[in-house]
Each structure stands twice: as C-alpha cells, then as structure tokens.
Write a protein that holds these residues in place. Structure first.
Motif, short mmCIF file in Angstrom:
data_model
loop_
_atom_site.label_atom_id
_atom_site.label_comp_id
_atom_site.label_asym_id
_atom_site.label_seq_id
_atom_site.Cartn_x
_atom_site.Cartn_y
_atom_site.Cartn_z
N THR A 199 0.83 -1.20 0.00
CA THR A 199 0.00 0.00 0.00
C THR A 199 0.86 1.25 0.00
N ILE A 200 1.89 1.25 0.84
CA ILE A 200 2.80 2.40 0.91
C ILE A 200 3.53 2.58 -0.42
N PHE A 201 3.97 1.48 -1.01
CA PHE A 201 4.67 1.51 -2.29
C PHE A 201 3.81 2.17 -3.36
N GLY A 202 2.50 1.91 -3.30
CA GLY A 202 1.59 2.49 -4.28
C GLY A 202 1.30 3.97 -4.07
N LEU A 203 1.76 4.52 -2.94
CA LEU A 203 1.50 5.92 -2.61
C LEU A 203 2.69 6.85 -2.83
N ILE A 204 3.88 6.28 -3.00
CA ILE A 204 5.07 7.13 -2.97
C ILE A 204 5.58 7.55 -4.35
N GLY A 205 5.21 6.82 -5.40
CA GLY A 205 5.83 7.04 -6.69
C GLY A 205 5.13 8.07 -7.55
N ASP A 206 5.91 8.70 -8.42
CA ASP A 206 5.37 9.58 -9.45
C ASP A 206 5.17 8.81 -10.75
N ILE A 207 6.04 7.82 -10.97
CA ILE A 207 6.03 7.02 -12.19
C ILE A 207 6.20 5.56 -11.78
N TYR A 208 5.44 4.67 -12.41
CA TYR A 208 5.55 3.23 -12.15
C TYR A 208 5.82 2.51 -13.47
#
Length: 287
Positions: A199-208
C-alpha cells in the motif's frame, strides 16, 4: 480506427488556474504535469482548491490555511532526519508512513517505482535482457533528481536494482525487519507486513514502470494509476503489463507526451531490447 483507438492519448490539454499556474485536474484523469512542476507548486501558497487537491493526492502535508507545513519543508532536504527504518507512531495511517518515505527520498526528486514479476519463465522472451538494458539506461542518466524504488522482491526488481548504475539512486522498500539481500541500493523499512508495504509503495511514486507480473503487479499498478501516478507498462513482457489480471486498460493507452513510435516499442516483442529500453527511458525523462 483500431489503431487510432490503441494510440489514443491519455492526457487532455489541461485547463489552467486563474493564476496560470498548476493545471486543473482533468475530470477523466489526474495525469497532470511533471513531478518537478508539482514540486515547485508544493513550495508555494496554494492558489485554489484544484492545487490543494493535487497536493492531497500526492501526500504532501498541508495545514488548514493551505500553506505547506513548515516542519516538512525544513526537513525535506535533510538526509539525516530519518534512519533507514521509517517508524510508525501507534496507529499511524499508511499515508503518513508514505509521507515519511517520501521525505527520506526527498520531496524534490521524481520517484520511479519498479513493478514486476518474480519469475522470468512466466514472462515473454528477452524480458530479463530488457530489464537489464532499461536499468543500465536509466542508471546512466545524469539527472540526480530521479530516484528509483523497488519492493525488495526477486525477479524484475532485483535485476533492476543490481544493474542500475552504482546503486546510489536505488532504494528498496520492505516491511519492518526484512532486507532485500541485493547488495545494491539502500533498504528502507516501512509497513508492518507485506500488504502494508504494498500500500505504501503504491502511494510514494510519481512514475511506475511495470514488467510482466500477475495479480499483485496489476493491483499495485491499478492503485497507483487511480491516484494519478504515471504508469509505463512494458507490454511486450506479457502478464499484467500486457493487460492481463485486471491491469487498468487505460494505462495501456499512449501517454500524451510519448510519441507513437516510443509507445509501439513498449509493445513490440520483435523490437530490440535496447530500442524498447531507450523508448521507456525517454518517456520517463519526459514525465
């Protein structure tokens, strides 16, 4: 007509705020401008409700007056403010943990998260070589304000971390008490278990950037896409990244700032891995 549909752009021409500043979010998508433009806006007094909404989606703390919280501003550029474990206070929400991770990585950086499968045998041929080529290409770029984050898993994320330059711009996000074992990059712990870390990983990025993958990659990509992050799927690698396992269908449509040739190279299994890697890196640099 089919080709036109497939290459439809995912970005409308955004309306501008009254001050000509940050674009107002499109009603169809929150795909806005680059992270660098957003970061500049994040250090200014918010001009309107549209800008406030952008800030909230990106997890930047604001006080009731609409001004960025001074304590965050004061510590965002201080690498000593946190150690490699992002500790949670009792009952701390996941967006608070995500905010702490972003402070560790520094707010003025664009954060590129790597999502991918753990087994290359489940992906299209040459996926391993493609991840290596992409990691080398991105790792060689001179822009120090781009940081790369993996989830500390085997397969795609490990390959990327171990081939991205000297590893100084790579962080591996793992649940508390775990380590990646990569020997490359910096491990950061956040989340009490794997699900919270995801969940945290999905909140921190600008680009995936996505490579292959199954239901887990699809779910994480969907969460990121739905909150307005840019998703760059390496469709030629198969699995979730080619549209399987409930991957968001609109994430396969060409981004407005990507050329048709670049986007086709993400899809074409017959293209050289270096051409596909160069296309993906070019798209990332335009974000």
């Amino acid at each position: 007509a089919a080709a036109g549909t497939e290459t439809a752009e995912r970005m409308e021409s955004p309306a501008r705020g009254e001050d000509g500043g940050v674009p107002v979010p499109s009603p169809l998508r929150h795909e806005l401008s680059t992270r660098s433009k957003f970061a500049k806006a994040a250090r200014q007094v918010m001009k309107d409700n549209a800008t406030r909404r952008i800030m909230e989606l990106q997890g930047v703390p604001i006080d009731p007056t609409g001004v960025e919280v001074d304590t965050v501003k004061a510590t965002a550029d201080d690498p000593t403010v946190l150690d490699d474990t992002v500790k949670a206070t009792a009952g701390a929400p996941q967006n608070e943990l995500a905010d702490r991770v972003r402070r560790k990585l520094r707010y003025n950086s664009r954060i590129v998260c790597i999502l991918g499968g753990t087994r290359y045998q489940d992906m299209a041929p040459h996926s391993w070589e493609l991840v290596q080529a992409l990691a080398r290409k991105l790792g060689s770029l001179p822009n120090e304000k781009i940081k790369f984050v993996t989830g500390g898993m085997g397969g795609v994320q490990e390959t990327f971390a171990t081939h991205c330059g000297d590893g100084s711009r790579v962080s591996n996000l793992l649940p508390e008490g775990q380590s990646s074992g990569y020997g490359r990059g910096t491990d950061i712990n956040a989340g009490k278990d794997l699900e919270e870390r995801k969940t945290i990983f999905g909140l921190i990025g600008d680009i995936y950037i996505t490579v292959g993958g199954g239901p887990g990659v699809s779910a994480e990509a969907s969460a990121a896409y739905n909150r307005g992050a840019v998703v760059v799927p390496l469709m030629r690698t198969g699995g979730a990244s080619s549209g399987g396992f409930g991957f968001p269908p609109n994430a396969k449509l060409r981004l407005g700032f990507a050329s048709e040739q670049e986007w086709s190279l993400l899809r074409d299994e017959k293209a050289s891995v270096h051409d596909s890697a160069d296309a993906a890196a070019s798209i990332v640099m335009k974000c």
